[in-house]
Design a protein around this motif. Structure first.
Motif, short mmCIF file in Angstrom:
data_model
loop_
_atom_site.label_atom_id
_atom_site.label_comp_id
_atom_site.label_asym_id
_atom_site.label_seq_id
_atom_site.Cartn_x
_atom_site.Cartn_y
_atom_site.Cartn_z
N ALA A 46 0.84 -1.21 0.00
CA ALA A 46 0.00 0.00 0.00
C ALA A 46 0.87 1.25 0.00
O ALA A 46 0.55 2.24 -0.67
N MET A 47 1.97 1.21 0.75
CA MET A 47 2.90 2.33 0.76
C MET A 47 3.49 2.55 -0.64
O MET A 47 3.66 3.68 -1.09
N MET A 48 3.79 1.43 -1.31
CA MET A 48 4.32 1.50 -2.68
C MET A 48 3.30 2.16 -3.62
O MET A 48 3.66 2.97 -4.48
N ILE A 49 2.03 1.83 -3.45
CA ILE A 49 0.98 2.43 -4.28
C ILE A 49 0.89 3.94 -4.02
O ILE A 49 0.77 4.73 -4.96
N GLY A 50 0.96 4.34 -2.75
CA GLY A 50 0.94 5.77 -2.43
C GLY A 50 2.13 6.50 -3.04
O GLY A 50 1.98 7.59 -3.61
N LYS A 51 3.30 5.89 -2.95
CA LYS A 51 4.53 6.48 -3.53
C LYS A 51 4.38 6.62 -5.05
O LYS A 51 4.69 7.67 -5.62
N ALA A 52 3.91 5.55 -5.71
CA ALA A 52 3.78 5.57 -7.17
C ALA A 52 2.76 6.60 -7.63
O ALA A 52 2.93 7.25 -8.67
N SER A 394 9.25 -4.15 0.61
CA SER A 394 10.05 -3.15 1.30
C SER A 394 11.40 -2.97 0.62
O SER A 394 11.98 -1.88 0.62
N PHE A 395 11.91 -4.07 0.03
CA PHE A 395 13.17 -3.97 -0.70
C PHE A 395 13.07 -2.91 -1.80
O PHE A 395 13.99 -2.13 -2.02
N PHE A 396 11.95 -2.88 -2.49
CA PHE A 396 11.80 -1.99 -3.64
C PHE A 396 11.54 -0.56 -3.19
O PHE A 396 11.91 0.39 -3.88
N ILE A 402 9.80 1.68 -8.59
CA ILE A 402 8.34 1.60 -8.67
C ILE A 402 7.96 0.52 -9.69
O ILE A 402 8.43 0.56 -10.83
N PRO A 403 7.15 -0.44 -9.31
CA PRO A 403 6.78 -1.53 -10.23
C PRO A 403 6.10 -1.00 -11.50
O PRO A 403 5.38 -0.01 -11.46
N LYS A 404 6.35 -1.71 -12.60
CA LYS A 404 5.72 -1.35 -13.87
C LYS A 404 4.63 -2.35 -14.24
O LYS A 404 3.94 -2.17 -15.24
N GLN A 405 4.51 -3.43 -13.47
CA GLN A 405 3.47 -4.41 -13.75
C GLN A 405 2.24 -4.10 -12.90
O GLN A 405 2.35 -3.71 -11.73
N LYS A 406 1.07 -4.26 -13.47
CA LYS A 406 -0.17 -3.89 -12.79
C LYS A 406 -0.38 -4.76 -11.55
O LYS A 406 -0.63 -4.26 -10.45
N TYR A 407 -0.32 -6.08 -11.73
CA TYR A 407 -0.52 -6.99 -10.60
C TYR A 407 0.85 -7.31 -10.02
O TYR A 407 1.51 -8.26 -10.41
N PHE A 408 1.28 -6.46 -9.08
CA PHE A 408 2.66 -6.49 -8.62
C PHE A 408 2.84 -7.19 -7.28
O PHE A 408 3.96 -7.34 -6.80
N THR A 409 1.76 -7.61 -6.66
CA THR A 409 1.87 -8.23 -5.33
C THR A 409 0.77 -9.26 -5.13
O THR A 409 -0.32 -9.15 -5.70
#
Length: 471
Positions: A46-52, A394-396, A402-409
């Motif tokens: 979720a943090m990654m989504i906020g960042k992206a 967390s590594f990323f 930032i992931p470029k694939q839609k379904y990333f998790t």
């Protein structure tokens, strides 16, 4: 406000901040981001989504998909905007401070100022058990539950409600619905109770009830319009509503149900308090008994994770306040309160023990090694493109990718409900997408051979392994 009350207010706020600082391993500046990874992955996603969303304009659901309420992702984005990880920590601390302040004030109306501090403090026992590293959607339901409880207690005390209170109460319920649709049952029950208060005390009952309903609708409509304007509405409906509902009851084995029943003991003292009120011919007792039964049954359908019970910790101080107010001084009162506290301690022992053990052990060496290798890989390769299959995130966040694939998790779980998830996973495994490094956990690997990929390394991790393949 006199000097004494000001000092008490500051102490409450500082105490709330310290609790989040110590127990929210995912956002607290005391801990490495890798420690947050060690204690769970959904909040990191979720943090990654906020960042992206903030940095790349990647819209939740449409560009990066995971299950969860849209307001949860809005909170993540706002926190990242104001201060990245520290910004999200600040929002966590504020939300928990609101929980402490309003819970204590609600309990003070039922008992006394001094006892309200003690009973609110005792609710920290199940909090520590259920916080699960912090920054979960349920973390942000806590202040909503506390404000609603305060409204209910206040309206019953003065035997009156007003349209502004009902509008705000409705907005809180709508916000909870858009934060975690299946995990907000505590909020729904409190909102219904507030509606009952309106039906009981309001002079013009229908307009007051309609104001409550209007409040519920407002945040839902606003958020749906915002995401709809971004072309994310179909994916939002799947991620926020349909898939979470389909996930209910997914784990219903005997051992799983026993685990859940033990955790539902959190609501047992409050259920007993409701029975006590019924015996004393208090109508509130019926609302409490029905609410605890409904909440308990709902929890049995939710996942096994302790964090699902986080928004329910408000049951602890409320139960103690009921016993304190409605049981005469004597053996019954002492036994009821002692047994309640022992129940809260008993159900919290194992998760608190696990937390202490995690803190004592620190970050697994493999996680540090993994992070070091990822940094080295980036320095030796221009613009590396990652494929992630059930990979910890967390590594990323740490390497600012930032992931470029839609379904990333969490693809293994999502593929049960969406065919396109499995299709995307296969594209990455077959190198139909431009990927230079592919990371797969043991759960996502399934023993498959990957053509044209070389197994570079395997790292041990909590609950499995991380397989790193280089194309």
């Amino acid at each position: 406000m006199n000097k004494k009350k000001t000092v008490c207010l500051l102490i409450e706020i500082v105490a709330a901040i310290l609790v989040v600082l110590v127990f929210s391993t995912r956002t607290s500046p005391l801990y490495s981001l890798l420690m947050g990874n060690y204690t769970g992955n959904n909040a990191s996603a979720a943090m990654m989504i906020g960042k992206a969303w903030v940095e790349n304009g990647s819209v939740p659901y449409r560009d990066l998909f995971m299950t969860g309420g849209p307001l949860y992702f809005i909170i993540q984005a706002f926190g990242w905007l104001i201060g990245q990880r520290i910004g999200i920590f600040a929002l966590e601390a504020i939300s928990f401070a609101i929980y402490v302040l309003f819970t204590r004030r609600a309990i003070a109306r039922l008992t006394s100022e001094k006892k309200s501090y003690l009973y609110t403090l005792l609710s920290l026992i199940p909090y520590v058990a259920a916080v699960s590293g912090g920054n979960s959607a349920n973390q942000y339901l806590l202040p909503m539950a506390a404000v609603l409880l305060w409204m209910i207690v206040k309206s019953r005390k003065i035997r009156s409600v007003n349209t502004r209170m009902l509008l705000i109460g409705g907005i809180i319920c709508g916000a909870a619905f858009m934060t975690n649709v299946t995990g907000a049952m505590v909020i729904y029950m409190l909102t219904i109770t507030l509606g009952i208060c309106a039906g009981t005390f309001a002079k013009k009952k229908l307009p007051e009830i309609m104001m409550l309903i209007l409040g519920i609708i407002i945040p839902i409509i606003v958020i749906l319009v915002v995401f709809g304007a971004q072309g994310a509405l179909p994916d939002l409906v799947q991620g926020a509503f349909l898939i979470p509902v389909k996930m209910l009851g997914a784990e219903m084995g005997v051992s799983v149900m026993l685990h859940k029943l033990v955790k539902c003991a959190l609501f047992l003292p409050l259920f007993a308090g409701g029975i006590l009120l019924i015996k004393k011919r208090k109508k509130a007792g019926y609302a409490i008994v029905v609410a605890t039964i409904v909440i308990g049954l709902t929890q049995l359908l939710l996942g096994l994770d302790w964090v699902q019970y986080l928004s329910g910790i408000i049951a602890a101080p409320l139960a103690l306040a009921i016993f304190d107010k409605h049981l005469m001084m004597g053996t019954k009162r002492r036994i009821s309160m002692v047994v309640s506290v022992l129940i809260y301690i008993a159900i919290s022992i194992l998760p608190v023990k696990d937390y202490v053990q995690t803190m004592a052990e620190g970050i697994p060496e493999a996680h540090d090694d993994f992070y070091t290798d990822l940094q080295e890989f980036i320095s030796n390769n221009d613009d590396p493109q990652y494929g992630m299959i059930d990979t910890d995130l967390s590594f990323f966040l740490k390497i600012d990718y930032i992931p470029k694939q839609k379904y990333f998790t969490d693809q293994t779980e999502l593929s049960k409900y969406l065919d396109e998830v499995e299709e995307e996973v296969e594209r990455y495994k077959n190198h139909e997408e431009e990927v230079t490094i592919l990371l797969i956990t043991e759960r996502g690997f399934k023993g498959q051979e990957l053509k044209n990929y070389t197994l570079a390394e395997v790292y041990l991790k909590l609950g499995g392994s991380i397989f790193i393949y280089v194309y």
